[in-house]
Design a protein around this motif. Structure first.
Motif, PDB file in Angstrom:
ATOM      1  N   SER A  43       5.999   1.887  -1.866  1.00 16.23           N
ATOM      2  CA  SER A  43       5.851   1.830  -0.413  1.00 16.23           C
ATOM      3  C   SER A  43       6.385   3.100   0.242  1.00 16.23           C
ATOM      4  CB  SER A  43       6.590   0.613   0.133  1.00 16.23           C
ATOM      5  OG  SER A  43       6.577   0.620   1.534  1.00 16.23           O
ATOM      6  N   SER A  45      -5.517  -7.212  -1.557  1.00 17.96           N
ATOM      7  CA  SER A  45      -4.335  -6.659  -2.220  1.00 17.96           C
ATOM      8  C   SER A  45      -4.434  -6.674  -3.742  1.00 17.96           C
ATOM      9  CB  SER A  45      -3.076  -7.395  -1.764  1.00 17.96           C
ATOM     10  OG  SER A  45      -3.181  -8.770  -2.089  1.00 17.96           O
ATOM     11  N   CYS A  92       3.869   5.908  -0.446  1.00 18.67           N
ATOM     12  CA  CYS A  92       2.642   5.780   0.338  1.00 18.67           C
ATOM     13  C   CYS A  92       2.893   6.020   1.823  1.00 18.67           C
ATOM     14  CB  CYS A  92       2.029   4.407   0.136  1.00 18.67           C
ATOM     15  SG  CYS A  92       1.376   4.176  -1.523  1.00 18.67           S
ATOM     16  N   ALA A 126      -5.896  -4.043   3.282  1.00 17.72           N
ATOM     17  CA  ALA A 126      -4.839  -4.146   2.278  1.00 17.72           C
ATOM     18  C   ALA A 126      -4.361  -5.585   2.111  1.00 17.72           C
ATOM     19  CB  ALA A 126      -3.666  -3.247   2.662  1.00 17.72           C
ATOM     20  N   GLY A 162      -6.823  -0.310   7.909  1.00 21.13           N
ATOM     21  CA  GLY A 162      -6.323  -0.266   6.538  1.00 21.13           C
ATOM     22  C   GLY A 162      -5.394  -1.422   6.208  1.00 21.13           C
ATOM     23  N   LYS A 163      -4.575  -1.835   7.169  1.00 21.56           N
ATOM     24  CA  LYS A 163      -3.670  -2.968   6.928  1.00 21.56           C
ATOM     25  C   LYS A 163      -4.449  -4.253   6.696  1.00 21.56           C
ATOM     26  CE  LYS A 163       0.663  -1.693   9.072  1.00 21.56           C
ATOM     27  NZ  LYS A 163       1.675  -2.025  10.073  1.00 21.56           N
ATOM     28  N   ILE A 208      -6.891  -3.951  -4.881  1.00 18.60           N
ATOM     29  CA  ILE A 208      -6.326  -2.618  -4.678  1.00 18.60           C
ATOM     30  C   ILE A 208      -5.282  -2.319  -5.747  1.00 18.60           C
ATOM     31  CG2 ILE A 208      -4.914  -1.212  -3.109  1.00 18.60           C
ATOM     32  CD1 ILE A 208      -6.395  -2.679  -0.800  1.00 18.60           C
TER      33      ILE A 208
END
Length: 119
Positions: A23, A88, A26, A84, A80-81, A91
């Motif tokens: 995290s 998830s 990123c 994601a 994007g959230k 990804i």
């Protein structure tokens, strides 16, 4: 998936186990690079516009460019959230497969090396 020996699944598990570091990478590193690139791109566009239209007021153009960059950045992060959250697992598996492929060609990332369990 890891128990079924799906390629990249063990690497995906490592990403989950090291979620704080992933995290940070990123959010900080990628965010800084994208911010720098978007600023440079905005300046390049403004310089092109100023060359094509010398009567364009610099203050107005700068303000509009900053607003456009901010809107695209915030909108892109929001989009994007959502992706994601809903995708998830997919990804993580894609990222795991990328790490698996890198490891197979000889690139080793510290802390993200899968230990093989040969029996």
């Amino acid at each position: 998936m890891a128990s079924n020996r799906v390629r990249g699944a063990r690497h995906a598990i490592l990403l989950v186990r090291h979620a704080d570091g992933v995290s940070t990478f990123c959010n900080d590193l990628v965010g800084d690079v994208v911010g720098t690139l978007s600023g440079a791109l905005g300046v390049a566009i403004l310089l092109q516009l100023r060359g094509a239209s010398p009567r364009l007021q610099e203050t107005v153009a700068n303000t509009l460019m900053v607003a456009l960059i901010a809107a695209v950045t915030v909108g892109g992060k929001a989009l994007g959230k959502g992706v994601a959250i809903s995708k998830s697992t997919t990804i993580l598996l894609v990222a795991g497969r990328i790490l698996y492929s890198l490891e197979k060609i000889g690139v080793r990332l510290p802390g993200l090396t899968v230990k093989s369990k040969k029996r």
